[in-house]
Scaffold this motif. Structure first.
Motif, PDB file in Angstrom:
ATOM      1  N   ILE B  48       0.824  -1.211   0.000  1.00 12.98           N
ATOM      2  CA  ILE B  48       0.000   0.000   0.000  1.00 12.98           C
ATOM      3  C   ILE B  48       0.857   1.259   0.000  1.00 12.98           C
ATOM      4  O   ILE B  48       0.581   2.212  -0.734  1.00 12.98           O
ATOM      5  CB  ILE B  48      -0.962  -0.012   1.215  1.00 12.98           C
ATOM      6  CG1 ILE B  48      -2.034  -1.074   0.981  1.00 12.98           C
ATOM      7  CG2 ILE B  48      -1.586   1.350   1.437  1.00 12.98           C
ATOM      8  CD1 ILE B  48      -3.004  -1.226   2.106  1.00 12.98           C
ATOM      9  N   ILE B  50       3.930   1.606  -1.175  1.00 13.04           N
ATOM     10  CA  ILE B  50       4.562   1.778  -2.489  1.00 13.04           C
ATOM     11  C   ILE B  50       3.543   2.236  -3.525  1.00 13.04           C
ATOM     12  O   ILE B  50       3.802   3.119  -4.342  1.00 13.04           O
ATOM     13  CB  ILE B  50       5.258   0.476  -2.927  1.00 13.04           C
ATOM     14  CG1 ILE B  50       6.388   0.148  -1.954  1.00 13.04           C
ATOM     15  CG2 ILE B  50       5.816   0.613  -4.321  1.00 13.04           C
ATOM     16  CD1 ILE B  50       6.997  -1.209  -2.150  1.00 13.04           C
ATOM     17  N   LEU B  51       2.357   1.637  -3.457  1.00 11.66           N
ATOM     18  CA  LEU B  51       1.289   2.048  -4.376  1.00 11.66           C
ATOM     19  C   LEU B  51       0.962   3.516  -4.206  1.00 11.66           C
ATOM     20  O   LEU B  51       0.819   4.260  -5.177  1.00 11.66           O
ATOM     21  CB  LEU B  51       0.018   1.241  -4.100  1.00 11.66           C
ATOM     22  CG  LEU B  51      -0.141  -0.095  -4.779  1.00 11.66           C
ATOM     23  CD1 LEU B  51      -1.491  -0.677  -4.440  1.00 11.66           C
ATOM     24  CD2 LEU B  51      -0.015   0.091  -6.269  1.00 11.66           C
ATOM     25  N   LEU B  53       2.851   5.915  -2.835  1.00 12.89           N
ATOM     26  CA  LEU B  53       3.965   6.803  -3.146  1.00 12.89           C
ATOM     27  C   LEU B  53       4.257   6.866  -4.639  1.00 12.89           C
ATOM     28  O   LEU B  53       4.635   7.906  -5.149  1.00 12.89           O
ATOM     29  CB  LEU B  53       5.224   6.325  -2.418  1.00 12.89           C
ATOM     30  CG  LEU B  53       5.405   6.801  -0.982  1.00 12.89           C
ATOM     31  CD1 LEU B  53       6.734   6.314  -0.442  1.00 12.89           C
ATOM     32  CD2 LEU B  53       5.349   8.324  -0.913  1.00 12.89           C
ATOM     33  N   PHE B  54       4.128   5.741  -5.330  1.00 11.76           N
ATOM     34  CA  PHE B  54       4.571   5.723  -6.719  1.00 11.76           C
ATOM     35  C   PHE B  54       3.439   5.553  -7.715  1.00 11.76           C
ATOM     36  O   PHE B  54       3.650   5.320  -8.876  1.00 11.76           O
ATOM     37  CB  PHE B  54       5.648   4.654  -6.922  1.00 11.76           C
ATOM     38  CG  PHE B  54       6.886   4.973  -6.144  1.00 11.76           C
ATOM     39  CD1 PHE B  54       7.719   5.999  -6.548  1.00 11.76           C
ATOM     40  CD2 PHE B  54       7.183   4.286  -4.985  1.00 11.76           C
ATOM     41  CE1 PHE B  54       8.850   6.331  -5.823  1.00 11.76           C
ATOM     42  CE2 PHE B  54       8.314   4.607  -4.253  1.00 11.76           C
ATOM     43  CZ  PHE B  54       9.150   5.629  -4.673  1.00 11.76           C
ATOM     44  N   LEU B  55       2.225   5.660  -7.231  1.00 12.00           N
ATOM     45  CA  LEU B  55       1.115   5.600  -8.149  1.00 12.00           C
ATOM     46  C   LEU B  55       0.085   6.680  -7.895  1.00 12.00           C
ATOM     47  O   LEU B  55      -0.189   7.496  -8.761  1.00 12.00           O
ATOM     48  CB  LEU B  55       0.471   4.221  -8.071  1.00 12.00           C
ATOM     49  CG  LEU B  55       0.079   3.839  -9.470  1.00 12.00           C
ATOM     50  CD1 LEU B  55       0.899   2.720  -9.987  1.00 12.00           C
ATOM     51  CD2 LEU B  55      -1.376   3.549  -9.517  1.00 12.00           C
TER      52      LEU B  55
END
Lengths: 296, 394
Positions: B48, B50-51, B53-55
């Motif tokens: 969650i 990473i999603l 932060l980068f999406l």
């Protein structure tokens, strides 16, 4: 097929027509084979040419692009590669690919397990979000990702190259589906024996999930080894070039000036070897598994 | 990109190889739930974060940039960056100028690319799948041969095609044996339709087509067809993706009960009629899936352009994805580049939705023709991944 012949009535006319049917089928089979072979040549020949040309001299490659024997045969393209940054590219590709692959296998299985087996509020919403993510086209995200990577101060570093690639909604999805397909009873008895949730996941569920983990491994390895666009936007130093980025710049930078095809084809041959090896190791799995997959 | 999506899709089906039994998956003991909630969120946390932060955050940031005058210096959230409203979008869509004509050109190029690649790759992969679905010796070899290009990276394949389609390369050598002088391929900006019209004697644009423009490109140029250079990319992408999609169709074909074909053969049906009236209806859901994946993938072509031509010759291989990249990174027009990315997103969503609408109600195996064992067929036999994705896109 043999059923047709067996049920054929015993009249002479019918027999004759059966015989001609057999002949027709044989002819058809021969045609199918030669046809398949012709297409296979079209699919394989380019790769053969690539390998052969990488052992040619540049004038030879230009003059005889179709010749299947280099004259003279030389490994100078490979020596040239070795004297260039090629070693650095390989190193970076290996670092990034292995990190991304192993972290993805771990994170995807963790998340998949939580979504499949653990019961908590917000699970449905979390799953929906992850599915939505799969619908966002990757290329559209190039500029956004670059902006964020810069904002976080990890531009031009391994962190910037690796961490954003760990987003793998499809992998989470695969793991979740897999965990839902294996019986829950083993975990239940482990829990009754007092094992913690992480321990159940780590020592009981993961070993059972091997086929799914291998799938994620193959997908992630291939995906990150072949990735180009993300490395273009996440780093700029030549020392952080991966194979894809280095070879792409080699290819586009020289367009117009001396062609250096043996060198470029040597590079693209070498960069294909790891994924080709992976493919041949797991070939049966990749081909047969998905071919027979829908048979239930 | 396209290939990756397809491969993810194809190996997802690996999972369904084992008997899928939906078992009780919820533990109902009350005491354990607190533990499970904590562990559940903990297990999901990395994904969650990473999603997010980068999406999610990047999309929001880029949305802001597309409405701003940020020029690449400092943070886009800094005090010197101002909102310019829809100006960046207008720059691409309504304000005449270089940005607009480049955008129009890239749309034209990619449109021809999509319109040609999607039907060809779908037809070819069905064809290959039917061929290798027979009980033949060495069939494994042929499947491997057709699939292998899908494994390699787009960079390696592009380098290979640069060599094959060089003006003095292998393809032109081959053509010369047949007495044909091949074109300069990657260096040839002539549109395919213009070339054909030229053969018929039409070399000048009719005045009705020369004057009018749309998105900064004259009607005559809209009708150019893909350039010869773009045709090489079309061949290349069909070459690399047909194997992936072949596997999807193979899976669908193996789901057809052989007795149906045998019954049809006994009734005297020809191969073509069997294909047309048995095979095609049975694999229709897969056809729609492949077409959808194809459209999503082909609108995103970037790697091959970056490696191969960088948009040349005469911008005829420029694509929106690549233009968005160069506008931002090379020309520092970040607002315009980001706006272009969002427009491309809109185009992809639009085409996907239109495809879904056009095929609604036909994307399952027709009930009466479902010859499989009773109970063995789940609603819509395609993989759950595909149905989930299409469910989202619907």
């Amino acid at each position: 097929v043999s059923g047709t012949a067996a049920t054929a009535p015993e009249q002479p006319r019918a027999l004759r027509s059966t015989a001609s049917a057999v002949r027709r089928r044989r002819l058809g089979r021969a045609m199918t084979y030669s046809f398949l072979l012709a297409i296979a040549v079209v699919y394989i020949f380019p790769f053969v040419i690539a390998v052969v040309t990488s052992f040619k001299t540049e004038p030879d490659a230009t003059a005889n692009p179709l010749a299947l024997s280099p004259s003279p045969a030389t490994t100078s393209a490979y020596h040239d590669l070795a004297s260039q940054d090629f070693g650095t590219w390989v190193k970076n590709s290996v670092i990034v690919t292995l990190s991304v692959t192993f972290l993805r296998v771990f994170l995807d299985s963790l998340a998949g397990y939580a979504l499949a087996r653990l019961r908590f509020r917000g699970r449905g919403a979390a799953f929906t979000t992850i599915i939505l993510v799969m619908a966002v086209p990757g290329v559209v995200l190039l500029i956004p990702k670059f902006l964020m990577i810069r904002q976080l101060g990890i531009y031009d570093s391994y962190y910037g190259m690796i961490i954003p690639l760990l987003v793998d909604a499809a992998g989470v999805f695969i793991m979740k589906n897999f965990f839902e397909s294996i019986p829950v009873s083993v975990e239940e008895s482990a829990r009754i024996d007092g094992a913690s949730i992480f321990r159940i996941y780590w020592s009981i569920v993961l070993p059972m999930a091997r086929p799914a983990l291998v799938t994620i491994f193959i997908l992630s390895f291939q995906g990150s080894w072949n990735e180009l666009a993300h490395f273009i936007i996440s780093a700029q130093s030549a020392s952080l070039n991966t194979l894809t980025k280095g070879v792409a710049q080699l290819a586009s930078g020289q367009l117009g000036s001396g062609n250096r095809y043996p060198l470029k084809l040597a590079a693209s041959t070498l960069m294909t070897i790891p994924v080709a090896v992976l493919f041949f190791i797991f070939q049966r799995r990749i081909m047969n598994a998905s071919a027979g997959a829908v048979k239930e | 990109m396209q290939r990756r999506a397809a491969q993810e899709r194809s190996s997802e089906t690996v999972m369904e190889n084992r008997p899928v039994k939906r078992l009780v998956r919820r533990f109902r003991e009350p005491g354990i739930r607190g533990h499970q909630a904590a562990a559940g969120w903990l297990f999901l946390l990395p994904v969650i974060v990473i999603l997010g932060l980068f999406l999610v955050l990047p999309i929001l940031l880029a949305a802001w940039v597309s409405f701003s005058d940020w020029s690449g210096n400092g943070s886009p959230l800094g005090p010197n960056v101002h909102s310019v409203g829809l100006s960046n979008y207008r720059h691409l869509l309504t304000t005449p100028g270089l940005d607009q004509s480049n955008f129009g050109t890239s749309i034209r190029n990619n449109l021809y690319f999509v319109v040609l690649v999607v039907p060809i790759q779908t037809a070819l992969s069905v064809f290959l799948a039917v061929l290798v679905n027979r009980r033949l010796r060495f069939v494994g070899f042929f499947r491997t041969a057709f699939y292998f290009p899908s494994v390699t990276s787009s960079v390696a394949i592009t380098v290979l095609f640069l060599f094959l389609f060089d003006p003095t390369g292998a393809i032109n050598k081959l053509l010369s044996y047949a007495g044909v002088t091949g074109p300069a391929w990657f260096y040839d900006p002539r549109g395919l339709f213009h070339v054909i019209l030229g053969q018929l004697g039409v070399t000048q644009a009719p005045s009705s087509l020369a004057s009018g423009t749309f998105l900064g490109v004259s009607y005559w140029d809209w009708l150019s067809g893909p350039s010869i250079a773009m045709c090489v990319f079309i061949i290349m992408v069909v070459f690399t993706t047909s194997g992936t999609f072949m596997l999807l169709f193979l899976a669908a074909l193996q789901n057809i009960d052989e007795s149906v074909n045998e019954a049809a053969a006994l009734d005297g049906a020809t191969e073509w009629r069997k294909f047309r009236y048995i095979t095609v209806p049975m694999i229709r859901p897969t056809i729609f899936t492949v077409v959808t994946l194809g459209i999503i993938g082909t609108w995103q072509i970037f790697d091959q352009i970056y490696t191969g031509t960088q948009g040349s010759p005469s911008n005829t291989t420029l694509t929106p994805a690549f233009l968005s990249f160069t506008t931002s990174f090379n020309s520092n027009e970040w607002g315009v580049g980001a706006a272009l990315a969002f427009i491309l997103f809109g185009i992809i969503v639009f085409f996907t939705v239109v495809t879904r609408l056009a095929t609604r109600g036909q994307d399952h195996v027709p009930r009466r023709r479902r010859f499989g064992p009773p109970g063995g067929s789940k609603p819509g036999r395609r993989s759950r991944l595909a149905s989930a994705v299409s469910g989202v896109l619907r």
